[in-house]
Design a protein around this motif. Sequence first.
Motif, short mmCIF file in Angstrom:
data_model
loop_
_atom_site.label_atom_id
_atom_site.label_comp_id
_atom_site.label_asym_id
_atom_site.label_seq_id
_atom_site.Cartn_x
_atom_site.Cartn_y
_atom_site.Cartn_z
N ASP A 271 0.97 9.96 -3.64
CA ASP A 271 -0.19 10.76 -3.25
C ASP A 271 0.20 11.97 -2.41
O ASP A 271 -0.55 12.95 -2.34
N TRP B 245 -2.79 17.91 0.60
CA TRP B 245 -2.43 16.62 1.21
C TRP B 245 -2.75 16.59 2.70
O TRP B 245 -3.56 15.80 3.14
N TRP C 289 -4.11 7.47 3.78
CA TRP C 289 -2.76 7.22 4.29
C TRP C 289 -2.79 7.03 5.81
O TRP C 289 -2.16 6.12 6.35
N TYR D 118 0.85 -1.20 0.00
CA TYR D 118 0.00 0.00 0.00
C TYR D 118 0.88 1.25 0.00
O TYR D 118 0.70 2.16 -0.82
N GLY E 19 -6.62 11.21 -0.18
CA GLY E 19 -5.42 10.39 -0.12
C GLY E 19 -4.73 10.47 1.24
O GLY E 19 -4.22 9.46 1.75
N ARG F 42 2.68 1.88 -3.28
CA ARG F 42 1.79 2.37 -4.35
C ARG F 42 1.35 3.81 -4.12
O ARG F 42 1.10 4.54 -5.08
N HIS F 43 1.19 4.21 -2.87
CA HIS F 43 0.55 5.49 -2.59
C HIS F 43 1.47 6.60 -2.11
O HIS F 43 1.00 7.70 -1.81
#
Length: 114
Positions: free
Chosen positions: A71, A77, A90, A64, A86, A67-68
Amino acid sequence: MAKTSELTDRQRTPPKGVATQAKRGLDLRVKHDRGGTEVGVRRAHQLADQKAVSDKDIKDIYAYFARHAVDKAADGWASRTDPSAGYIAWLLWGGDPAERWIGRLHDRLEKAAG
């Protein structure tokens, strides 16, 4: 693959900082009505309750974060007033403390696997 006994129960138990971030993610998800999937919500509950992670969990959480990580470049953010979906997701996965913790566990599993 490493056997479950390669890591102790204590090592597999999410640290307090990880639990705190997961709880924060759950709270923000309710407040903003966005962020994460049902899988992420289940993971957040596991981490927030400091339930030990399996080898499979370690691999899934590690994947995870891999992949992220991109973001983090998204607008808003970690905005205090309007965090991105995102960012909330997270946090559901334990945030930066979990990324570091899982990275260490994953490395140990990889080394044990040879």
